[in-house]
Write a protein that holds these residues in place. Structure first.
Motif, PDB file in Angstrom:
ATOM      1  N   ARG A  66      24.377  -6.233  13.199  1.00  0.00           N
ATOM      2  CA  ARG A  66      23.760  -7.062  12.162  1.00  0.00           C
ATOM      3  C   ARG A  66      22.318  -6.664  11.845  1.00  0.00           C
ATOM      4  NH1 ARG A  66      24.826 -13.442  12.031  1.00  0.00           N
ATOM      5  NH2 ARG A  66      26.903 -12.553  11.733  1.00  0.00           N
ATOM      6  N   PRO A  67      21.456  -6.310  12.831  1.00  0.00           N
ATOM      7  CA  PRO A  67      20.089  -5.924  12.479  1.00  0.00           C
ATOM      8  C   PRO A  67      20.024  -4.777  11.476  1.00  0.00           C
ATOM      9  CG  PRO A  67      20.237  -6.348  14.819  1.00  0.00           C
ATOM     10  CD  PRO A  67      21.641  -6.371  14.293  1.00  0.00           C
ATOM     11  N   LEU A  68      20.819  -3.705  11.699  1.00  0.00           N
ATOM     12  CA  LEU A  68      20.790  -2.575  10.773  1.00  0.00           C
ATOM     13  C   LEU A  68      21.439  -2.938   9.440  1.00  0.00           C
ATOM     14  CD1 LEU A  68      21.465   0.609  12.924  1.00  0.00           C
ATOM     15  CD2 LEU A  68      19.335  -0.151  11.882  1.00  0.00           C
ATOM     16  N   TRP A  69      22.504  -3.736   9.478  1.00  0.00           N
ATOM     17  CA  TRP A  69      23.171  -4.137   8.238  1.00  0.00           C
ATOM     18  C   TRP A  69      22.224  -4.957   7.367  1.00  0.00           C
ATOM     19  CZ3 TRP A  69      24.764  -8.282   5.317  1.00  0.00           C
ATOM     20  CH2 TRP A  69      25.799  -8.034   4.390  1.00  0.00           C
ATOM     21  N   CYS A  70      21.519  -5.913   7.961  1.00  0.00           N
ATOM     22  CA  CYS A  70      20.582  -6.738   7.205  1.00  0.00           C
ATOM     23  C   CYS A  70      19.412  -5.908   6.673  1.00  0.00           C
ATOM     24  CB  CYS A  70      20.070  -7.883   8.080  1.00  0.00           C
ATOM     25  SG  CYS A  70      21.293  -9.177   8.414  1.00  0.00           S
ATOM     26  N   SER A  71      18.921  -4.991   7.498  1.00  0.00           N
ATOM     27  CA  SER A  71      17.835  -4.116   7.058  1.00  0.00           C
ATOM     28  C   SER A  71      18.263  -3.291   5.859  1.00  0.00           C
ATOM     29  CB  SER A  71      17.405  -3.197   8.203  1.00  0.00           C
ATOM     30  OG  SER A  71      16.935  -3.936   9.298  1.00  0.00           O
ATOM     31  N   GLN A  72      19.502  -2.802   5.879  1.00  0.00           N
ATOM     32  CA  GLN A  72      20.016  -2.009   4.773  1.00  0.00           C
ATOM     33  C   GLN A  72      20.079  -2.825   3.489  1.00  0.00           C
ATOM     34  OE1 GLN A  72      24.214  -1.003   4.651  1.00  0.00           O
ATOM     35  NE2 GLN A  72      23.679   1.158   4.365  1.00  0.00           N
ATOM     36  N   GLN A  73      20.554  -4.088   3.589  1.00  0.00           N
ATOM     37  CA  GLN A  73      20.646  -4.932   2.398  1.00  0.00           C
ATOM     38  C   GLN A  73      19.256  -5.198   1.809  1.00  0.00           C
ATOM     39  OE1 GLN A  73      23.867  -5.317   1.444  1.00  0.00           O
ATOM     40  NE2 GLN A  73      24.079  -4.146   3.340  1.00  0.00           N
ATOM     41  N   ALA A  74      18.293  -5.463   2.682  1.00  0.00           N
ATOM     42  CA  ALA A  74      16.930  -5.725   2.213  1.00  0.00           C
ATOM     43  C   ALA A  74      16.334  -4.502   1.533  1.00  0.00           C
ATOM     44  CB  ALA A  74      16.056  -6.161   3.385  1.00  0.00           C
ATOM     45  N   LEU A  75      16.490  -3.328   2.171  1.00  0.00           N
ATOM     46  CA  LEU A  75      15.928  -2.098   1.616  1.00  0.00           C
ATOM     47  C   LEU A  75      16.602  -1.733   0.294  1.00  0.00           C
ATOM     48  CD1 LEU A  75      13.848   0.080   2.141  1.00  0.00           C
ATOM     49  CD2 LEU A  75      15.586   1.372   3.385  1.00  0.00           C
ATOM     50  N   LYS A  76      17.902  -1.944   0.221  1.00  0.00           N
ATOM     51  CA  LYS A  76      18.630  -1.669  -1.017  1.00  0.00           C
ATOM     52  C   LYS A  76      18.099  -2.536  -2.154  1.00  0.00           C
ATOM     53  CE  LYS A  76      23.306  -1.554  -2.965  1.00  0.00           C
ATOM     54  NZ  LYS A  76      24.754  -1.783  -2.701  1.00  0.00           N
ATOM     55  N   ASN A  77      17.820  -3.798  -1.860  1.00  0.00           N
ATOM     56  CA  ASN A  77      17.300  -4.696  -2.890  1.00  0.00           C
ATOM     57  C   ASN A  77      15.933  -4.248  -3.389  1.00  0.00           C
ATOM     58  OD1 ASN A  77      15.481  -7.393  -3.354  1.00  0.00           O
ATOM     59  ND2 ASN A  77      17.537  -7.587  -4.223  1.00  0.00           N
ATOM     60  N   VAL A  78      15.067  -3.866  -2.450  1.00  0.00           N
ATOM     61  CA  VAL A  78      13.728  -3.413  -2.838  1.00  0.00           C
ATOM     62  C   VAL A  78      13.823  -2.177  -3.725  1.00  0.00           C
ATOM     63  CG1 VAL A  78      11.587  -2.408  -1.966  1.00  0.00           C
ATOM     64  CG2 VAL A  78      12.573  -4.405  -0.836  1.00  0.00           C
ATOM     65  N   ARG A  79      14.661  -1.235  -3.335  1.00  0.00           N
ATOM     66  CA  ARG A  79      14.772   0.026  -4.081  1.00  0.00           C
ATOM     67  C   ARG A  79      15.342  -0.183  -5.474  1.00  0.00           C
ATOM     68  NH1 ARG A  79      18.680   4.257  -4.501  1.00  0.00           N
ATOM     69  NH2 ARG A  79      17.716   6.301  -4.730  1.00  0.00           N
ATOM     70  N   GLU A  80      16.356  -1.057  -5.598  1.00  0.00           N
ATOM     71  CA  GLU A  80      17.077  -1.182  -6.857  1.00  0.00           C
ATOM     72  C   GLU A  80      16.535  -2.286  -7.772  1.00  0.00           C
ATOM     73  OE1 GLU A  80      21.157  -1.727  -5.845  1.00  0.00           O
ATOM     74  OE2 GLU A  80      21.389   0.303  -5.011  1.00  0.00           O
ATOM     75  N   GLU A  81      15.885  -3.292  -7.220  1.00  0.00           N
ATOM     76  CA  GLU A  81      15.544  -4.465  -8.020  1.00  0.00           C
ATOM     77  C   GLU A  81      14.048  -4.735  -8.162  1.00  0.00           C
ATOM     78  OE1 GLU A  81      17.760  -6.111  -9.632  1.00  0.00           O
ATOM     79  OE2 GLU A  81      19.630  -5.481  -8.689  1.00  0.00           O
ATOM     80  N   ALA A  82      13.276  -4.499  -7.126  1.00  0.00           N
ATOM     81  CA  ALA A  82      11.928  -5.042  -7.057  1.00  0.00           C
ATOM     82  C   ALA A  82      10.938  -4.342  -7.982  1.00  0.00           C
ATOM     83  CB  ALA A  82      11.410  -4.987  -5.623  1.00  0.00           C
ATOM     84  N   ASP A  83      10.135  -5.146  -8.654  1.00  0.00           N
ATOM     85  CA  ASP A  83       8.912  -4.646  -9.279  1.00  0.00           C
ATOM     86  C   ASP A  83       7.753  -4.763  -8.293  1.00  0.00           C
ATOM     87  OD1 ASP A  83       9.870  -4.031 -11.964  1.00  0.00           O
ATOM     88  OD2 ASP A  83      10.163  -6.185 -12.180  1.00  0.00           O
ATOM     89  N   VAL A  84       7.741  -5.870  -7.563  1.00  0.00           N
ATOM     90  CA  VAL A  84       6.718  -6.106  -6.539  1.00  0.00           C
ATOM     91  C   VAL A  84       7.415  -6.704  -5.321  1.00  0.00           C
ATOM     92  CG1 VAL A  84       4.618  -7.377  -5.927  1.00  0.00           C
ATOM     93  CG2 VAL A  84       4.885  -6.465  -8.241  1.00  0.00           C
ATOM     94  N   VAL A  85       7.016  -6.263  -4.137  1.00  0.00           N
ATOM     95  CA  VAL A  85       7.553  -6.787  -2.889  1.00  0.00           C
ATOM     96  C   VAL A  85       6.606  -7.854  -2.352  1.00  0.00           C
ATOM     97  CG1 VAL A  85       8.177  -6.240  -0.505  1.00  0.00           C
ATOM     98  CG2 VAL A  85       8.690  -4.612  -2.342  1.00  0.00           C
ATOM     99  N   LEU A  86       7.158  -9.030  -2.042  1.00  0.00           N
ATOM    100  CA  LEU A  86       6.409 -10.063  -1.331  1.00  0.00           C
ATOM    101  C   LEU A  86       6.804  -9.960   0.138  1.00  0.00           C
ATOM    102  CD1 LEU A  86       6.877 -13.096  -3.759  1.00  0.00           C
ATOM    103  CD2 LEU A  86       5.155 -11.269  -3.835  1.00  0.00           C
ATOM    104  N   TYR A  87       5.899  -9.476   0.957  1.00  0.00           N
ATOM    105  CA  TYR A  87       6.202  -9.247   2.373  1.00  0.00           C
ATOM    106  C   TYR A  87       5.582 -10.367   3.193  1.00  0.00           C
ATOM    107  CZ  TYR A  87       6.606  -6.903   6.893  1.00  0.00           C
ATOM    108  OH  TYR A  87       6.901  -6.596   8.204  1.00  0.00           O
ATOM    109  N   LEU A  88       6.424 -11.192   3.779  1.00  0.00           N
ATOM    110  CA  LEU A  88       5.985 -12.372   4.524  1.00  0.00           C
ATOM    111  C   LEU A  88       5.827 -12.040   5.999  1.00  0.00           C
ATOM    112  CD1 LEU A  88       5.525 -15.483   4.154  1.00  0.00           C
ATOM    113  CD2 LEU A  88       7.896 -15.771   4.885  1.00  0.00           C
ATOM    114  N   VAL A  89       4.700 -12.450   6.587  1.00  0.00           N
ATOM    115  CA  VAL A  89       4.479 -12.243   8.017  1.00  0.00           C
ATOM    116  C   VAL A  89       4.150 -13.570   8.685  1.00  0.00           C
ATOM    117  CG1 VAL A  89       3.669  -9.878   7.712  1.00  0.00           C
ATOM    118  CG2 VAL A  89       2.010 -11.741   7.749  1.00  0.00           C
ATOM    119  N   ASN A  90       4.438 -13.644   9.955  1.00  0.00           N
ATOM    120  CA  ASN A  90       4.134 -14.823  10.749  1.00  0.00           C
ATOM    121  C   ASN A  90       2.711 -14.702  11.276  1.00  0.00           C
ATOM    122  OD1 ASN A  90       3.989 -16.965  12.498  1.00  0.00           O
ATOM    123  ND2 ASN A  90       5.561 -16.227  13.907  1.00  0.00           N
ATOM    124  N   ALA A  91       1.779 -15.412  10.642  1.00  0.00           N
ATOM    125  CA  ALA A  91       0.374 -15.304  11.022  1.00  0.00           C
ATOM    126  C   ALA A  91       0.048 -16.086  12.280  1.00  0.00           C
ATOM    127  CB  ALA A  91      -0.514 -15.779   9.866  1.00  0.00           C
TER     128      ALA A  91
END
Length: 277
Positions: free
Chosen positions: A127-152
């Motif tokens: 699941r970790p690699l599968w989820c990472s792949q889905q996220a990266l695919k979305n950024v590459r194909e869809e995103a104009d801007v990435v909102l990257y959320l971190v736990n401060a």
């Protein structure tokens, strides 16, 4: 508005869902062409609060929220705002997982992103690699801007996944706006400023990062969302900025209307309480 009453605004805003809720997906038919659509991909390490923040921005319950890794398994598109044929679209994505292992695999490939996206991962057994792949695919194909959320809530040097994930996003080349979640107790301005400065210094080496903003899913004020939209506009190419300016103006008009309605409701109740005998 006095800071004494600022904590009441989020609760009051929820009373005006009819004017504050974004249009449904049916509104997409009025969009003229792709240049009139601004797309944001909400990305983070797993279990950092992406879906909670998406609910806050959309003013409605979407997805599933649970204190566990990889709750979101699929990329989900939501209409954040629409005006005059212009659209602002938000994607909630699966979280990155096991970033260090992922980076080791990618570094062995000549074209790491294309190799990774061409692989078939089992969402049950890996699941970790599968989820990472889905996220990266979305950024590459869809995103104009990435909102990257971190736990401060954790210091930046303790978040070992940040470096690998920023390097992976750097290969895609989309501009990144970093959002700091769980920034602590509202009102502790000096401590919050120190947190923000620490994260900005930590992320400075990554050229794709355009800005770092605090945007807690619960402790934020709606005015911060306007700052976010301005940051998104600044990160876009010049040709896309007019569309974002129209969307930002429409957002401001909508929020000011809701704010005036909320203040009218609050004033009416205060007046009735003052006149009570």
């Amino acid at each position: 508005m006095s800071s004494k009453f600022s904590f009441l605004v989020p609760a009051l805003l929820s009373r005006f869902k009819a004017s504050d809720t974004p249009p449904t997906q049916s509104g997409e038919a009025g969009v003229r062409d792709a240049s009139d659509i601004v797309t944001l991909s909400l990305i983070s390490h797993t279990n950092a609060g992406k879906t909670t923040l998406a609910r806050t921005l959309l003013r409605k319950d979407v997805g599933e929220v649970r204190d566990a890794p990889h709750v979101t398994l699929f990329n989900e598109s939501h209409l954040l705002l629409e005006t005059g044929g212009f659209m602002l679209r938000l994607w909630d994505t699966p979280g990155f997982g096991d970033s260090a292992r992922l980076m080791k695999r990618l570094k062995r490939e000549r074209n790491p992103v294309l190799w990774f996206l061409s692989q078939t991962w089992d969402r049950i057994t890996d699941r970790p690699l599968w989820c990472s792949q889905q996220a990266l695919k979305n950024v590459r194909e869809e995103a104009d801007v990435v909102l990257y959320l971190v736990n401060a809530a954790e210091p930046p040097e303790a978040a070992g996944y940040i470096g690998p994930e920023m390097e992976i996003l750097g290969w895609v080349g989309k501009p990144v706006v970093v959002l700091l979640n769980q920034t602590g107790t509202p009102g502790s301005s000096e401590f919050e400023a120190a947190e923000i400065d620490a994260w900005r210094a930590h992320l400075e080496p990554f050229e794709i990062v355009r800005t770092v903003l605090p945007l807690d899913a619960f402790a934020r004020c709606w005015v911060q969302e306007g700052v976010l939209l301005q940051a998104v506009g600044a990160a876009l190419p010049a040709a896309r900025q007019p569309a974002m300016q129209r969307l930002t103006a429409a957002w401001a008009t909508r929020q000011q209307t809701v704010w005036r309605q909320a203040m009218a409701l609050l004033a009416g109740r205060l007046a009735r309480a003052a006149a009570d005998r």
